[in-house]
Write a protein that holds these residues in place. Structure first.
Motif, PDB file in Angstrom:
ATOM      1  N   UNK A   1     -29.142 115.970  75.455  1.00  0.00           N
ATOM      2  CA  UNK A   1     -29.155 117.414  75.296  1.00  0.00           C
ATOM      3  C   UNK A   1     -30.361 117.800  74.448  1.00  0.00           C
ATOM      4  N   UNK A   2     -31.143 118.755  74.939  1.00  0.00           N
ATOM      5  CA  UNK A   2     -32.333 119.218  74.233  1.00  0.00           C
ATOM      6  C   UNK A   2     -31.930 120.257  73.183  1.00  0.00           C
ATOM      7  N   UNK A   3     -32.242 119.965  71.929  1.00  0.00           N
ATOM      8  CA  UNK A   3     -31.835 120.852  70.841  1.00  0.00           C
ATOM      9  C   UNK A   3     -33.021 121.421  70.069  1.00  0.00           C
ATOM     10  N   UNK A   4     -34.162 121.550  70.746  1.00  0.00           N
ATOM     11  CA  UNK A   4     -35.348 122.082  70.075  1.00  0.00           C
ATOM     12  C   UNK A   4     -35.050 123.479  69.535  1.00  0.00           C
ATOM     13  N   UNK A   5     -35.262 123.667  68.272  1.00  0.00           N
ATOM     14  CA  UNK A   5     -35.072 124.959  67.638  1.00  0.00           C
ATOM     15  C   UNK A   5     -33.713 125.159  66.995  1.00  0.00           C
ATOM     16  N   UNK A   6     -32.736 124.333  67.343  1.00  0.00           N
ATOM     17  CA  UNK A   6     -31.396 124.525  66.784  1.00  0.00           C
ATOM     18  C   UNK A   6     -31.395 124.313  65.266  1.00  0.00           C
ATOM     19  N   UNK A   7     -32.010 123.232  64.819  1.00  0.00           N
ATOM     20  CA  UNK A   7     -32.042 122.952  63.377  1.00  0.00           C
ATOM     21  C   UNK A   7     -32.758 124.061  62.613  1.00  0.00           C
ATOM     22  N   UNK A   8     -33.843 124.575  63.179  1.00  0.00           N
ATOM     23  CA  UNK A   8     -34.574 125.665  62.520  1.00  0.00           C
ATOM     24  C   UNK A   8     -33.715 126.927  62.452  1.00  0.00           C
ATOM     25  N   UNK A   9     -33.005 127.194  63.545  1.00  0.00           N
ATOM     26  CA  UNK A   9     -32.116 128.351  63.567  1.00  0.00           C
ATOM     27  C   UNK A   9     -31.065 128.231  62.470  1.00  0.00           C
ATOM     28  N   UNK A  10     -30.405 127.081  62.385  1.00  0.00           N
ATOM     29  CA  UNK A  10     -29.362 126.884  61.381  1.00  0.00           C
ATOM     30  C   UNK A  10     -29.954 126.982  59.981  1.00  0.00           C
ATOM     31  N   UNK A  11     -31.086 126.351  59.761  1.00  0.00           N
ATOM     32  CA  UNK A  11     -31.709 126.371  58.431  1.00  0.00           C
ATOM     33  C   UNK A  11     -32.094 127.788  58.006  1.00  0.00           C
ATOM     34  N   UNK A  12     -32.553 128.597  58.945  1.00  0.00           N
ATOM     35  CA  UNK A  12     -33.013 129.935  58.582  1.00  0.00           C
ATOM     36  C   UNK A  12     -31.885 130.954  58.489  1.00  0.00           C
ATOM     37  N   UNK A  13     -30.787 130.771  59.187  1.00  0.00           N
ATOM     38  CA  UNK A  13     -29.737 131.785  59.257  1.00  0.00           C
ATOM     39  C   UNK A  13     -28.399 131.363  58.654  1.00  0.00           C
ATOM     40  N   UNK A  14     -28.289 130.139  58.181  1.00  0.00           N
ATOM     41  CA  UNK A  14     -27.009 129.610  57.710  1.00  0.00           C
ATOM     42  C   UNK A  14     -26.376 130.478  56.617  1.00  0.00           C
ATOM     43  N   UNK A  15     -27.144 130.848  55.650  1.00  0.00           N
ATOM     44  CA  UNK A  15     -26.613 131.610  54.519  1.00  0.00           C
ATOM     45  C   UNK A  15     -26.010 132.949  54.982  1.00  0.00           C
TER      46      UNK A  15
END
Length: 167
Positions: A1-15
Motif C-alpha cells: 500500500x502506497x502511503x506517500x504523504x500520510x505521515x506528513x499529514x498526521x504530523x502536521x494535523x495531529x494536534x
C-alpha cells in the motif's frame, strides 16, 4: 500500500485532530481515541485521499463525528456505581479562572448531539448546511440543537451579557 504523504499529514494535523476529538467527546483521553479511530480510517483509505482533490482532514473529521454520535447512542457509558460518593475536589484558582477549562467543562455537561453541533459550527467553522449533511439531519435540527446548547451554556453562567456594565 502506497502511503506517500500520510505521515506528513498526521504530523502536521495531529494536534488539531486530537483537539477536535476532545471537544466532540468532552474528554481528552476519549478524544485521543476518537482521533486514532479517524486516522486509522484515513490510513485504510489513503489511496483515495492522497489524490490532489482528496480531502483527508475532512474525511477524518467525518469519521470522528460519526463515531462520536454512535458512542452517544450506546447504553453503557462506563460509569461504575460507588458505595460512597467521594467529595468533589476543590479546584484551585487557576482551574476556575482559565476560560478554556471552563468552556471544556461546560461542553462536557452538554448532551453529545448538542456538543457535536457546537463544535462543528463554532470550532470547525462549518455552516448549518454542512453540519446537517455531516450528521444526516435537517438544517432545522441543527438550528434547534445549537439554540438549546447555547441556552444551556448561558444558563450555566459561561456567557456574560456584554451589554451589561461590569462594575
Amino acid at each position: 500500500m502506497e502511503l506517500a504523504g500520510y505521515e506528513e499529514f498526521v504530523a502536521s494535523r495531529y494536534r488539531e485532530i486530537v483537539r477536535l476529538g476532545a471537544l466532540l467527546t468532552g474528554d481528552g483521553r476519549l478524544g485521543e481515541d476518537l482521533a486514532q479511530e479517524g486516522l486509522i480510517a484515513a490510513y485504510r483509505s489513503w489511496h483515495r485521499l492522497a489524490v490532489p482533490e482528496g480531502r483527508p482532514e475532512a474525511y477524518v473529521r467525518r469519521v470522528m463525528v460519526r463515531a462520536a454520535m454512535r458512542a452517544r447512542r450506546r447504553r453503557w457509558r462506563g460509569e461504575v456505581p460507588a458505595e460512597v460518593v467521594p467529595d468533589a475536589p476543590g479546584g484551585g484558582f487557576a482551574d476556575q479562572s482559565d476560560l478554556s477549562v471552563q468552556v471544556f467543562a461546560a461542553l462536557r455537561r452538554l448532551p453529545a448531539d448538542q456538543r457535536v453541533v457546537l463544535v462543528l459550527r463554532f470550532w470547525a467553522d462549518a455552516t448549518e448546511v454542512e453540519v446537517a449533511q455531516s450528521l444526516g439531519v435537517a438544517v432545522g435540527t441543527v438550528k434547534s440543537r445549537t439554540s438549546r446548547a447555547l441556552a444551556a451554556l448561558r444558563a450555566g453562567g459561561l456567557f456574560v451579557d456584554s451589554s451589561k456594565e461590569i462594575s
